[in-house]
Design a protein around this motif. Sequence first.
Motif, PDB file in Angstrom:
ATOM      1  N   ASN A  10       0.823  -1.213   0.000  1.00 11.42           N
ATOM      2  CA  ASN A  10       0.000   0.000   0.000  1.00 11.42           C
ATOM      3  C   ASN A  10       0.857   1.263   0.000  1.00 11.42           C
ATOM      4  O   ASN A  10       0.590   2.211   0.719  1.00 11.42           O
ATOM      5  CB  ASN A  10      -0.964   0.018   1.203  1.00 11.42           C
ATOM      6  N   GLN A  11       1.909   1.250  -0.837  1.00 14.09           N
ATOM      7  CA  GLN A  11       2.825   2.383  -0.903  1.00 14.09           C
ATOM      8  C   GLN A  11       2.970   2.955  -2.305  1.00 14.09           C
ATOM      9  O   GLN A  11       3.635   3.964  -2.477  1.00 14.09           O
ATOM     10  CB  GLN A  11       4.214   1.979  -0.382  1.00 14.09           C
ATOM     11  N   VAL A  12       2.377   2.331  -3.293  1.00 16.67           N
ATOM     12  CA  VAL A  12       2.512   2.805  -4.665  1.00 16.67           C
ATOM     13  C   VAL A  12       1.300   3.685  -4.976  1.00 16.67           C
ATOM     14  O   VAL A  12       0.156   3.254  -4.812  1.00 16.67           O
ATOM     15  CB  VAL A  12       2.619   1.630  -5.657  1.00 16.67           C
ATOM     16  N   THR A  13       1.556   4.912  -5.402  1.00 15.52           N
ATOM     17  CA  THR A  13       0.469   5.857  -5.667  1.00 15.52           C
ATOM     18  C   THR A  13      -0.223   5.543  -6.987  1.00 15.52           C
ATOM     19  O   THR A  13       0.336   4.857  -7.850  1.00 15.52           O
ATOM     20  CB  THR A  13       1.010   7.298  -5.721  1.00 15.52           C
ATOM     21  N   ASP A  14      -1.421   6.078  -7.141  1.00 21.85           N
ATOM     22  CA  ASP A  14      -2.151   5.924  -8.402  1.00 21.85           C
ATOM     23  C   ASP A  14      -1.365   6.523  -9.559  1.00 21.85           C
ATOM     24  O   ASP A  14      -1.362   5.972 -10.659  1.00 21.85           O
ATOM     25  CB  ASP A  14      -3.532   6.590  -8.312  1.00 21.85           C
ATOM     26  N   GLU A  15      -0.688   7.646  -9.305  1.00 22.70           N
ATOM     27  CA  GLU A  15       0.128   8.281 -10.347  1.00 22.70           C
ATOM     28  C   GLU A  15       1.282   7.372 -10.764  1.00 22.70           C
ATOM     29  O   GLU A  15       1.591   7.252 -11.952  1.00 22.70           O
ATOM     30  CB  GLU A  15       0.674   9.640  -9.874  1.00 22.70           C
ATOM     31  N   GLU A  16       1.913   6.730  -9.783  1.00 25.18           N
ATOM     32  CA  GLU A  16       3.008   5.803 -10.098  1.00 25.18           C
ATOM     33  C   GLU A  16       2.491   4.596 -10.884  1.00 25.18           C
ATOM     34  O   GLU A  16       3.143   4.152 -11.822  1.00 25.18           O
ATOM     35  CB  GLU A  16       3.708   5.344  -8.809  1.00 25.18           C
ATOM     36  N   LEU A  17       1.328   4.094 -10.514  1.00 29.03           N
ATOM     37  CA  LEU A  17       0.753   2.951 -11.232  1.00 29.03           C
ATOM     38  C   LEU A  17       0.426   3.326 -12.675  1.00 29.03           C
ATOM     39  O   LEU A  17       0.692   2.537 -13.593  1.00 29.03           O
ATOM     40  CB  LEU A  17      -0.502   2.441 -10.522  1.00 29.03           C
ATOM     41  N   GLU A  18      -0.111   4.507 -12.886  1.00 32.69           N
ATOM     42  CA  GLU A  18      -0.422   4.962 -14.238  1.00 32.69           C
ATOM     43  C   GLU A  18       0.856   5.125 -15.058  1.00 32.69           C
ATOM     44  O   GLU A  18       0.929   4.722 -16.221  1.00 32.69           O
ATOM     45  CB  GLU A  18      -1.200   6.284 -14.186  1.00 32.69           C
ATOM     46  N   TRP A  19       1.876   5.689 -14.432  1.00 31.52           N
ATOM     47  CA  TRP A  19       3.164   5.880 -15.087  1.00 31.52           C
ATOM     48  C   TRP A  19       3.792   4.526 -15.443  1.00 31.52           C
ATOM     49  O   TRP A  19       4.300   4.337 -16.549  1.00 31.52           O
ATOM     50  CB  TRP A  19       4.063   6.693 -14.150  1.00 31.52           C
ATOM     51  N   LEU A  20       3.729   3.567 -14.526  1.00 37.68           N
ATOM     52  CA  LEU A  20       4.274   2.231 -14.787  1.00 37.68           C
ATOM     53  C   LEU A  20       3.492   1.514 -15.887  1.00 37.68           C
ATOM     54  O   LEU A  20       4.077   0.816 -16.708  1.00 37.68           O
ATOM     55  CB  LEU A  20       4.276   1.388 -13.503  1.00 37.68           C
ATOM     56  N   LYS A  21       2.182   1.693 -15.913  1.00 33.19           N
ATOM     57  CA  LYS A  21       1.361   1.120 -16.971  1.00 33.19           C
ATOM     58  C   LYS A  21       1.806   1.675 -18.329  1.00 33.19           C
ATOM     59  O   LYS A  21       1.984   0.925 -19.296  1.00 33.19           O
ATOM     60  CB  LYS A  21      -0.113   1.433 -16.721  1.00 33.19           C
ATOM     61  N   ASN A  22       2.030   2.980 -18.396  1.00 33.45           N
ATOM     62  CA  ASN A  22       2.501   3.610 -19.637  1.00 33.45           C
ATOM     63  C   ASN A  22       3.874   3.076 -20.037  1.00 33.45           C
ATOM     64  O   ASN A  22       4.126   2.827 -21.222  1.00 33.45           O
ATOM     65  CB  ASN A  22       2.546   5.128 -19.495  1.00 33.45           C
ATOM     66  N   LEU A  23       4.749   2.881 -19.058  1.00 32.06           N
ATOM     67  CA  LEU A  23       6.089   2.354 -19.330  1.00 32.06           C
ATOM     68  C   LEU A  23       6.008   0.934 -19.889  1.00 32.06           C
ATOM     69  O   LEU A  23       6.650   0.618 -20.902  1.00 32.06           O
ATOM     70  CB  LEU A  23       6.948   2.382 -18.063  1.00 32.06           C
ATOM     71  N   ILE A  24       5.212   0.083 -19.272  1.00 32.35           N
ATOM     72  CA  ILE A  24       5.074  -1.305 -19.739  1.00 32.35           C
ATOM     73  C   ILE A  24       4.459  -1.328 -21.140  1.00 32.35           C
ATOM     74  O   ILE A  24       4.904  -2.078 -22.014  1.00 32.35           O
ATOM     75  CB  ILE A  24       4.218  -2.135 -18.758  1.00 32.35           C
ATOM     76  N   GLU A  25       3.446  -0.516 -21.356  1.00 35.26           N
ATOM     77  CA  GLU A  25       2.816  -0.473 -22.686  1.00 35.26           C
ATOM     78  C   GLU A  25       3.809   0.019 -23.736  1.00 35.26           C
ATOM     79  O   GLU A  25       3.819  -0.470 -24.862  1.00 35.26           O
ATOM     80  CB  GLU A  25       1.554   0.392 -22.651  1.00 35.26           C
ATOM     81  N   TYR A  26       4.661   0.965 -23.368  1.00 34.58           N
ATOM     82  CA  TYR A  26       5.685   1.461 -24.275  1.00 34.58           C
ATOM     83  C   TYR A  26       6.690   0.350 -24.598  1.00 34.58           C
ATOM     84  O   TYR A  26       7.035   0.110 -25.758  1.00 34.58           O
ATOM     85  CB  TYR A  26       6.391   2.676 -23.660  1.00 34.58           C
ATOM     86  N   ALA A  27       7.155  -0.340 -23.559  1.00 32.97           N
ATOM     87  CA  ALA A  27       8.099  -1.448 -23.752  1.00 32.97           C
ATOM     88  C   ALA A  27       7.464  -2.553 -24.592  1.00 32.97           C
ATOM     89  O   ALA A  27       8.112  -3.121 -25.476  1.00 32.97           O
ATOM     90  CB  ALA A  27       8.553  -1.996 -22.397  1.00 32.97           C
ATOM     91  N   ALA A  28       6.187  -2.834 -24.349  1.00 32.36           N
ATOM     92  CA  ALA A  28       5.477  -3.871 -25.104  1.00 32.36           C
ATOM     93  C   ALA A  28       5.385  -3.489 -26.578  1.00 32.36           C
ATOM     94  O   ALA A  28       5.554  -4.336 -27.458  1.00 32.36           O
ATOM     95  CB  ALA A  28       4.096  -4.090 -24.515  1.00 32.36           C
ATOM     96  N   GLU A  29       5.142  -2.224 -26.838  1.00 33.74           N
ATOM     97  CA  GLU A  29       5.078  -1.754 -28.221  1.00 33.74           C
ATOM     98  C   GLU A  29       6.441  -1.890 -28.891  1.00 33.74           C
ATOM     99  O   GLU A  29       6.538  -2.368 -30.028  1.00 33.74           O
ATOM    100  CB  GLU A  29       4.623  -0.288 -28.238  1.00 33.74           C
ATOM    101  N   MET A  30       7.497  -1.526 -28.182  1.00 39.09           N
ATOM    102  CA  MET A  30       8.847  -1.642 -28.742  1.00 39.09           C
ATOM    103  C   MET A  30       9.230  -3.096 -29.000  1.00 39.09           C
ATOM    104  O   MET A  30       9.986  -3.394 -29.923  1.00 39.09           O
ATOM    105  CB  MET A  30       9.872  -0.971 -27.825  1.00 39.09           C
ATOM    106  N   GLU A  31       8.708  -3.995 -28.185  1.00 37.52           N
ATOM    107  CA  GLU A  31       9.009  -5.425 -28.318  1.00 37.52           C
ATOM    108  C   GLU A  31       7.971  -6.160 -29.160  1.00 37.52           C
ATOM    109  O   GLU A  31       8.036  -7.378 -29.281  1.00 37.52           O
ATOM    110  CB  GLU A  31       9.116  -6.070 -26.931  1.00 37.52           C
TER     111      GLU A  31
END
Length: 156
Positions: A10-31
């Motif tokens: 219970n330490q990861v903020t909603d903003e961090e989760l959204e940012w991480l989702k964007n990062l994973i989606e970006y990496a997935a697109e590159m891969e």
Amino acid sequence: MNIDFIDEMNQVTDEELEWLKNLIEYAAEMEEVNQDAELSITFVNNSQIQEINRDYRQKDQPTDVISFAMQETGEDEIEIVGEELPEHLGDIIVSIEKARDQAQEYNHSYKRELGFLIVHGFLHLLGYDHQTVEEEKEMFERQKHILEEFGLKRDG
């Protein structure tokens, strides 16, 4: 991508989760990963990841990230297939405590360290590894490229 975030701390903020989702989606697109693919990311503390590391990797110490790829079929495992089933890449487990400690140790931001660990775990799910010098070079170059293209440089 369908990403299931589980925050045991219970330490990861909603903003961090959204940012991480964007990062994973970006990496997935590159891969070139199927956009309907699924994965889970669980955030734990050092004692929880130490238990997982001990039970599954026979290393009784905390670590920063562990990945369990679902695309690899081990001995005595049955592959589940079907046209209607989404592709499940696997699970990434990250120690928030270790990420914070390493960010200080490496003198960069917690955000950069967390992004590094998530991309590292994600690449493992896709079959990248670092058992040999050649594999390590390929994986770490790919990791660095994804992070830098996304805007996460080593100093930030």
